[in-house]
Scaffold this active site. Structure first.
Site, PDB file in Angstrom:
ATOM      1  N   ILE A   1     -58.784  21.167 -39.298  1.00  0.00           N
ATOM      2  CA  ILE A   1     -58.285  19.778 -38.803  1.00  0.00           C
ATOM      3  C   ILE A   1     -58.806  18.729 -39.975  1.00  0.00           C
ATOM      4  O   ILE A   1     -57.958  17.850 -40.373  1.00  0.00           O
ATOM      5  CB  ILE A   1     -58.439  19.372 -37.437  1.00  0.00           C
ATOM      6  CG1 ILE A   1     -57.991  20.490 -36.633  1.00  0.00           C
ATOM      7  CG2 ILE A   1     -58.004  18.022 -36.941  1.00  0.00           C
ATOM      8  CD1 ILE A   1     -58.409  20.415 -35.324  1.00  0.00           C
TER       9      ILE A   1
ATOM     10  N   TYR B   1     -69.285  25.147 -25.201  1.00  0.00           N
ATOM     11  CA  TYR B   1     -68.740  24.513 -25.942  1.00  0.00           C
ATOM     12  C   TYR B   1     -67.939  23.274 -25.490  1.00  0.00           C
ATOM     13  O   TYR B   1     -68.252  21.776 -25.897  1.00  0.00           O
ATOM     14  CB  TYR B   1     -67.194  25.155 -26.721  1.00  0.00           C
ATOM     15  CG  TYR B   1     -66.292  24.235 -27.412  1.00  0.00           C
ATOM     16  CD1 TYR B   1     -66.789  23.574 -28.656  1.00  0.00           C
ATOM     17  CD2 TYR B   1     -65.125  24.249 -27.170  1.00  0.00           C
ATOM     18  CE1 TYR B   1     -65.769  23.014 -29.173  1.00  0.00           C
ATOM     19  CE2 TYR B   1     -64.230  23.480 -27.671  1.00  0.00           C
ATOM     20  CZ  TYR B   1     -64.553  22.671 -28.927  1.00  0.00           C
ATOM     21  OH  TYR B   1     -63.803  21.961 -29.538  1.00  0.00           O
TER      22      TYR B   1
ATOM     23  N   SER C   1     -66.560  25.395 -32.683  1.00  0.00           N
ATOM     24  CA  SER C   1     -65.757  25.275 -31.712  1.00  0.00           C
ATOM     25  C   SER C   1     -65.083  26.474 -31.241  1.00  0.00           C
ATOM     26  O   SER C   1     -63.798  26.457 -30.572  1.00  0.00           O
ATOM     27  CB  SER C   1     -64.432  24.381 -32.313  1.00  0.00           C
ATOM     28  OG  SER C   1     -63.837  25.145 -33.392  1.00  0.00           O
TER      29      SER C   1
HETATM   30  N1  UFG Z   1     -54.701  34.668 -26.569  1.00  0.00           N
HETATM   31  C1  UFG Z   1     -54.169  36.045 -26.285  1.00  0.00           C
HETATM   32  N2  UFG Z   1     -54.616  36.909 -27.414  1.00  0.00           N
HETATM   33  C2  UFG Z   1     -55.259  36.500 -28.426  1.00  0.00           C
HETATM   34  C3  UFG Z   1     -56.062  35.114 -28.510  1.00  0.00           C
HETATM   35  C4  UFG Z   1     -55.604  34.468 -27.606  1.00  0.00           C
HETATM   36  O1  UFG Z   1     -53.660  36.535 -25.568  1.00  0.00           O
HETATM   37  O2  UFG Z   1     -55.606  37.678 -29.396  1.00  0.00           O
HETATM   38  C5  UFG Z   1     -54.647  33.838 -25.504  1.00  0.00           C
HETATM   39  C6  UFG Z   1     -55.705  33.338 -24.856  1.00  0.00           C
HETATM   40  O3  UFG Z   1     -56.169  34.124 -23.747  1.00  0.00           O
HETATM   41  C7  UFG Z   1     -55.254  32.117 -24.393  1.00  0.00           C
HETATM   42  C8  UFG Z   1     -54.190  31.492 -25.249  1.00  0.00           C
HETATM   43  O4  UFG Z   1     -53.760  32.666 -26.015  1.00  0.00           O
HETATM   44  O5  UFG Z   1     -54.618  32.012 -22.957  1.00  0.00           O
HETATM   45  C9  UFG Z   1     -54.671  30.682 -26.075  1.00  0.00           C
HETATM   46  O6  UFG Z   1     -55.815  30.948 -26.843  1.00  0.00           O
HETATM   47  P1  UFG Z   1     -56.665  30.359 -28.030  1.00  0.00           P
HETATM   48  O7  UFG Z   1     -57.679  30.965 -28.451  1.00  0.00           O
HETATM   49  O8  UFG Z   1     -55.685  30.236 -29.269  1.00  0.00           O
HETATM   50  O9  UFG Z   1     -56.991  28.962 -27.611  1.00  0.00           O
HETATM   51  P2  UFG Z   1     -57.707  28.187 -26.323  1.00  0.00           P
HETATM   52  O10 UFG Z   1     -56.578  27.745 -25.223  1.00  0.00           O
HETATM   53  O11 UFG Z   1     -58.626  29.417 -25.843  1.00  0.00           O
HETATM   54  O12 UFG Z   1     -58.676  27.227 -27.105  1.00  0.00           O
HETATM   55  C10 UFG Z   1     -58.227  26.054 -27.519  1.00  0.00           C
HETATM   56  C11 UFG Z   1     -59.050  25.550 -28.643  1.00  0.00           C
HETATM   57  C12 UFG Z   1     -60.597  25.313 -28.000  1.00  0.00           C
HETATM   58  C13 UFG Z   1     -60.590  24.521 -26.923  1.00  0.00           C
HETATM   59  C14 UFG Z   1     -59.630  25.036 -26.019  1.00  0.00           C
HETATM   60  C15 UFG Z   1     -59.593  23.947 -25.005  1.00  0.00           C
HETATM   61  O13 UFG Z   1     -59.407  26.319 -29.786  1.00  0.00           O
HETATM   62  O14 UFG Z   1     -61.313  24.920 -29.094  1.00  0.00           O
HETATM   63  O15 UFG Z   1     -58.248  25.121 -26.529  1.00  0.00           O
HETATM   64  O16 UFG Z   1     -59.092  24.539 -23.825  1.00  0.00           O
HETATM   65  F1  UFG Z   1     -61.895  24.548 -26.473  1.00  0.00           F
END
Ligand code: UFG
Length: 323
Positions: free
Chosen positions: A11, A140, A76
């Site tokens: 970012i 985090y 993060s």
């Molecule tokens: N997911 C999968 N398979 C994967 C990766 C992710 O099913 O291989 C799912 C996760 O379980 C989640 C969704 O996709 O339900 C999104 O996951 P991300 O890891 O892309 O993002 P997050 O929502 O977990 O996290 C993001 C930011 C964090 C922040 C968070 C705030 O990356 O830094 O949002 O809630 F803290």
């Protein structure tokens, strides 16, 4: 001159480019622990410095006339923060405290801070408003909330004005495809689905299909990185015009499920993505959707890329360069 801490990251590097395109002079500091030097626009000045190093940081503040700070430097990854909270408290909280001490000592009184939807934990309702309860469910989110509280008291005592931006799920890449999302290891959904579409991975694993959502998979609010950075520039300009401190959500107010994302990536990239259902990942809330109205009204935030297919396409154009 604008100081961008963490300007070599995903970012931060977009912010550097967009600030330069708006004719700001930009100074980047980054310790290159998760960022890449190649991400930094050559028009910016760069110092390889860690924000925890007070002396080095203070030198930079003394050498340049800094008008405001954009602070992206942080770790993060939610799962990593659960395993190694010390790293997160040290880098995120201590690092920010050090940066704020430098700002205070050098009378730099404006900062745009990168916060997160993780401060809300498991929300009681969606879309989430800034005044809703903040009960993080991982270190985090705790570190980002701790910094927000530090900022509040530093404003009160030292008159440092801040705008804290709580990001929902940031995705996509600059239209030039010269900079984009590259984490190692990659944990985020959209880049992982794209890597699967490109054949770098055999399967896309869905972490849980028994959530309380219409198709059983988690719903998130995906915002294009260029729009997210536009909101930072609006926040910066507001601070430069002597506004008060404030906190804003940054999302579009619309959610997509994991299955919907996979389906759209498959469509946009014209590929067949093999999927396996895995168990839930710890700490994933069912649904996170922002109410972005405060940013729209106060910051005059006008998203330009509120289009999931465009978000995916821009990320795909970036990832394609590495195959
Ligand atoms: N997911 C999968 N398979 C994967 C990766 C992710 O099913 O291989 C799912 C996760 O379980 C989640 C969704 O996709 O339900 C999104 O996951 P991300 O890891 O892309 O993002 P997050 O929502 O977990 O996290 C993001 C930011 C964090 C922040 C968070 C705030 O990356 O830094 O949002 O809630 F803290």
């Amino acid at each position: 001159m604008i100081l961008v801490c963490g300007g070599a990251g995903y970012i931060g590097s977009h912010a550097v480019k967009q600030l330069l395109d708006c004719n700001y002079k930009v100074l980047v500091i980054d310790n290159l622990s998760t960022g890449y030097k190649e991400n930094i626009d050559s028009r910016a000045l760069f110092y390889n410095v860690d924000i925890r190093d007070f002396k080095e940081l203070d030198n930079i503040f003394k050498m340049h006339k800094i008008d405001a700070v954009l602070h992206f430097a942080a770790n993060s990854i939610v799962s990593e923060s659960v395993k190694d909270p010390y790293k997160y408290y040290e880098n995120n909280v201590l690092g920010s405290l050090n940066l704020l001490k430098c700002m205070k000592n050098n009378n730099i009184l404006k900062i745009v801070f990168s916060s997160t939807a993780a401060v809300y934990g498991n929300p009681k309702r969606v879309p989430i408003e800034e005044t809703d309860e903040t009960i993080p469910t991982n270190p985090y989110g705790e570190t980002k909330l701790a910094i927000e509280k530090i900022l509040k008291w530093f404003d009160n005592a030292y008159n440092i004005k801040y705008i804290s931006l709580r990001y929902f799920n940031v995705a996509g890449a600059d239209k030039s495809a010269n900079i984009g999302e590259m984490h190692n290891p990659e944990t985020h959904l959209i880049p992982l689905v794209i890597k699967t579409a490109l054949g770098e991975r055999e399967y896309m694993y869905i972490f849980g299909d028994d959530y309380n959502t219409f198709d059983g998979t988690c719903i998130r609010d995906y915002i294009h990185v260029t729009d997210l950075v536009d909101a930072h520039i609006l926040a910066l300009e507001k601070l430069l015009n002597n506004s008060e401190s404030n906190i804003y959500n940054l999302g579009y107010g619309e959610g997509f499920s994991v299955k919907q994302i996979i389906e759209r990536v498959s469509y946009v990239t014209n590929s067949n993505i093999k999927v396996k259902i895995e168990k839930r990942r710890d700490g994933d809330p069912d649904i996170l959707i922002a109410n972005p109205n405060k940013a729209i009204n106060d910051l005059r935030f006008k998203p330009k890329y509120n289009d999931l297919d465009y978000i995916i396409k821009s990320a795909f154009n970036w990832h394609k360069k590495f195959i």
